[in-house]
Design a protein around this motif. Structure first.
Motif, PDB file in Angstrom:
ATOM      1  N   LEU A 267       5.909  11.974   7.356  1.00  0.00           N
ATOM      2  CA  LEU A 267       5.714  10.618   7.870  1.00  0.00           C
ATOM      3  C   LEU A 267       4.764  10.642   9.066  1.00  0.00           C
ATOM      4  CD1 LEU A 267       6.470   7.602   7.800  1.00  0.00           C
ATOM      5  CD2 LEU A 267       8.442   8.178   9.245  1.00  0.00           C
ATOM      6  N   ARG A 268       4.972  11.573   9.976  1.00  0.00           N
ATOM      7  CA  ARG A 268       4.120  11.687  11.167  1.00  0.00           C
ATOM      8  C   ARG A 268       2.703  12.099  10.798  1.00  0.00           C
ATOM      9  NH1 ARG A 268       6.668  15.614  15.117  1.00  0.00           N
ATOM     10  NH2 ARG A 268       5.038  14.812  16.505  1.00  0.00           N
ATOM     11  N   GLU A 269       2.564  13.043   9.861  1.00  0.00           N
ATOM     12  CA  GLU A 269       1.229  13.503   9.452  1.00  0.00           C
ATOM     13  C   GLU A 269       0.431  12.397   8.752  1.00  0.00           C
ATOM     14  OE1 GLU A 269       2.323  18.219   8.593  1.00  0.00           O
ATOM     15  OE2 GLU A 269       1.779  16.915   6.919  1.00  0.00           O
ATOM     16  N   GLU A 270       1.093  11.659   7.883  1.00  0.00           N
ATOM     17  CA  GLU A 270       0.368  10.726   7.021  1.00  0.00           C
ATOM     18  C   GLU A 270       0.266   9.309   7.571  1.00  0.00           C
ATOM     19  OE1 GLU A 270       1.642  11.067   2.939  1.00  0.00           O
ATOM     20  OE2 GLU A 270       1.289  13.229   2.932  1.00  0.00           O
ATOM     21  N   THR A 271       1.159   8.910   8.469  1.00  0.00           N
ATOM     22  CA  THR A 271       1.098   7.535   9.008  1.00  0.00           C
ATOM     23  C   THR A 271       0.983   7.480  10.523  1.00  0.00           C
ATOM     24  OG1 THR A 271       3.493   7.227   9.330  1.00  0.00           O
ATOM     25  CG2 THR A 271       2.591   6.739   7.116  1.00  0.00           C
ATOM     26  N   GLY A 272       1.323   8.559  11.211  1.00  0.00           N
ATOM     27  CA  GLY A 272       1.319   8.541  12.671  1.00  0.00           C
ATOM     28  C   GLY A 272       2.592   8.001  13.284  1.00  0.00           C
ATOM     29  N   TYR A 273       3.611   7.757  12.455  1.00  0.00           N
ATOM     30  CA  TYR A 273       4.898   7.234  12.937  1.00  0.00           C
ATOM     31  C   TYR A 273       6.012   8.249  12.739  1.00  0.00           C
ATOM     32  CZ  TYR A 273       3.084   2.431  13.154  1.00  0.00           C
ATOM     33  OH  TYR A 273       2.381   1.293  13.466  1.00  0.00           O
TER      34      TYR A 273
ATOM     35  N   CYS B 218      -3.023  15.499  10.119  1.00  0.00           N
ATOM     36  CA  CYS B 218      -2.911  15.652   8.660  1.00  0.00           C
ATOM     37  C   CYS B 218      -3.305  17.078   8.279  1.00  0.00           C
ATOM     38  CB  CYS B 218      -3.860  14.688   7.943  1.00  0.00           C
ATOM     39  SG  CYS B 218      -3.250  13.015   7.801  1.00  0.00           S
ATOM     40  N   ASP B 219      -2.903  17.488   7.085  1.00  0.00           N
ATOM     41  CA  ASP B 219      -3.375  18.757   6.542  1.00  0.00           C
ATOM     42  C   ASP B 219      -4.894  18.688   6.408  1.00  0.00           C
ATOM     43  OD1 ASP B 219      -0.759  19.657   6.344  1.00  0.00           O
ATOM     44  OD2 ASP B 219      -0.550  19.039   4.254  1.00  0.00           O
ATOM     45  N   ASP B 220      -5.563  19.848   6.471  1.00  0.00           N
ATOM     46  CA  ASP B 220      -7.025  19.906   6.421  1.00  0.00           C
ATOM     47  C   ASP B 220      -7.614  19.312   5.152  1.00  0.00           C
ATOM     48  OD1 ASP B 220      -7.097  21.113   8.902  1.00  0.00           O
ATOM     49  OD2 ASP B 220      -7.275  23.150   8.100  1.00  0.00           O
ATOM     50  N   ASP B 221      -6.868  19.353   4.056  1.00  0.00           N
ATOM     51  CA  ASP B 221      -7.394  18.864   2.774  1.00  0.00           C
ATOM     52  C   ASP B 221      -6.842  17.488   2.402  1.00  0.00           C
ATOM     53  OD1 ASP B 221      -4.777  19.599   2.237  1.00  0.00           O
ATOM     54  OD2 ASP B 221      -5.259  20.704   0.407  1.00  0.00           O
ATOM     55  N   GLU B 222      -6.319  16.775   3.400  1.00  0.00           N
ATOM     56  CA  GLU B 222      -5.656  15.491   3.144  1.00  0.00           C
ATOM     57  C   GLU B 222      -6.407  14.356   3.842  1.00  0.00           C
ATOM     58  OE1 GLU B 222      -1.029  14.814   2.650  1.00  0.00           O
ATOM     59  OE2 GLU B 222      -1.565  15.267   4.708  1.00  0.00           O
ATOM     60  N   PHE B 223      -6.772  13.348   3.055  1.00  0.00           N
ATOM     61  CA  PHE B 223      -7.470  12.187   3.585  1.00  0.00           C
ATOM     62  C   PHE B 223      -6.751  10.945   3.075  1.00  0.00           C
ATOM     63  CE2 PHE B 223     -10.340  15.717   3.137  1.00  0.00           C
ATOM     64  CZ  PHE B 223     -10.964  15.764   4.377  1.00  0.00           C
ATOM     65  N   VAL B 224      -6.165  10.190   4.007  1.00  0.00           N
ATOM     66  CA  VAL B 224      -5.379   9.021   3.625  1.00  0.00           C
ATOM     67  C   VAL B 224      -5.769   7.822   4.481  1.00  0.00           C
ATOM     68  CG1 VAL B 224      -3.403  10.421   2.883  1.00  0.00           C
ATOM     69  CG2 VAL B 224      -3.445   9.503   5.191  1.00  0.00           C
ATOM     70  N   ARG B 225      -5.519   6.637   3.937  1.00  0.00           N
ATOM     71  CA  ARG B 225      -5.664   5.389   4.684  1.00  0.00           C
ATOM     72  C   ARG B 225      -4.313   4.687   4.638  1.00  0.00           C
ATOM     73  NH1 ARG B 225      -9.481   2.071   1.828  1.00  0.00           N
ATOM     74  NH2 ARG B 225      -7.791   0.787   1.057  1.00  0.00           N
ATOM     75  N   VAL B 226      -3.821   4.249   5.772  1.00  0.00           N
ATOM     76  CA  VAL B 226      -2.512   3.601   5.877  1.00  0.00           C
ATOM     77  C   VAL B 226      -2.687   2.091   5.884  1.00  0.00           C
ATOM     78  CG1 VAL B 226      -0.397   3.397   7.251  1.00  0.00           C
ATOM     79  CG2 VAL B 226      -1.671   5.553   7.246  1.00  0.00           C
ATOM     80  N   GLU B 227      -1.863   1.393   5.094  1.00  0.00           N
ATOM     81  CA  GLU B 227      -1.857  -0.068   5.075  1.00  0.00           C
ATOM     82  C   GLU B 227      -0.420  -0.555   5.018  1.00  0.00           C
ATOM     83  OE1 GLU B 227      -4.552  -2.063   2.479  1.00  0.00           O
ATOM     84  OE2 GLU B 227      -5.989  -0.404   2.531  1.00  0.00           O
ATOM     85  N   SER B 228      -0.193  -1.750   5.544  1.00  0.00           N
ATOM     86  CA  SER B 228       1.145  -2.343   5.482  1.00  0.00           C
ATOM     87  C   SER B 228       1.120  -3.534   4.545  1.00  0.00           C
ATOM     88  CB  SER B 228       1.622  -2.763   6.872  1.00  0.00           C
ATOM     89  OG  SER B 228       0.788  -3.768   7.400  1.00  0.00           O
ATOM     90  N   VAL B 229       2.217  -3.680   3.788  1.00  0.00           N
ATOM     91  CA  VAL B 229       2.363  -4.820   2.874  1.00  0.00           C
ATOM     92  C   VAL B 229       3.813  -5.291   2.916  1.00  0.00           C
ATOM     93  CG1 VAL B 229       0.529  -4.020   1.316  1.00  0.00           C
ATOM     94  CG2 VAL B 229       2.902  -3.418   0.823  1.00  0.00           C
ATOM     95  N   SER B 230       4.030  -6.534   2.535  1.00  0.00           N
ATOM     96  CA  SER B 230       5.395  -7.043   2.437  1.00  0.00           C
ATOM     97  C   SER B 230       6.053  -6.436   1.191  1.00  0.00           C
ATOM     98  CB  SER B 230       5.393  -8.567   2.327  1.00  0.00           C
ATOM     99  OG  SER B 230       4.824  -8.960   1.080  1.00  0.00           O
TER     100      SER B 230
END
Length: 184
Positions: free
Chosen positions: A95-101, A138-150
């Motif tokens: 959770l911390r690596e991929e979203t910052g939370y 994040c891991d060196d080979d991980e590229f993600v974009r975080v978005e929030s939705v209902s």
């Protein structure tokens, strides 16, 4: 026939490929009728998946390119357990690596086998609440974009085929069911 009469006995196992994420085993098994046959098994470490819920009820999803399906898909944060790591600790780390939370409250959800016909992977689902900023790299080979939705939007995204990831669909539907929300 009882369940014990459905089991297969592994007579021997040969690892035919050993990789970073999976290994492939070729098992010789004895069937309930006494005959022998082969089974190919993708051997995979256990994994976690976390459905993060913001204080206003929106959920966090990530967008990530997945090479096996050659496309960017919507997912909840997830990852493999490290050697000796407990699922709750892995869930917080991912959770911390991929979203910052970080989740102030981490609730255990269902565990499941996504493809038990050929793979032994087990995924442990968690719900993360009372989120606070606490990022890890994040891991060196991980590229993600975080978005929030209902939750309503997430359900619509499942229905329209926008969300196609099994663990994400399971976690969202499990949460909606556990909250007692009518799905129309």
């Amino acid at each position: 026939m009882s369940d014990s009469n459905l089991s297969e006995e592994v007579l021997c196992r040969e690892i035919v490929y050993g990789g970073k994420v999976i290994s492939v085993a070729r098992d010789v098994v004895k069937l309930p009728n006494g005959k022998n046959t082969f089974r190919e098994v993708a051997v995979h470490r256990p994994a976690v998946a976390i459905l993060p819920i913001l204080n206003d009820g929106r959920i966090l999803l990530i967008r990530q390119y997945r090479h096996p399906v050659k496309r960017v898909i919507w997912e909840i944060p997830a990852g493999l357990l490290e050697e000796g790591e407990d699922p709750a600790g892995a869930a917080q780390r991912e959770l911390r690596e991929e979203t910052g939370y970080r989740a102030g409250v981490l609730e255990r959800g269902p565990s499941f086998f996504p493809s038990p016909g050929f793979c032994d992977e087990e995924i442990h689902v968690f719900i993360g609440k009372e989120l606070a900023q606490d990022p890890l790299d994040c891991d060196d080979d991980e590229f993600v974009r975080v978005e929030s939705v209902s939750l309503e939007k997430a359900l619509s995204m499942i229905s329209s085929g926008e969300i196609v990831d099994g663990k994400t669909i399971l976690a969202i539907l499990w949460l909606i069911n556990s909250l007692g929300i009518s799905q129309r």
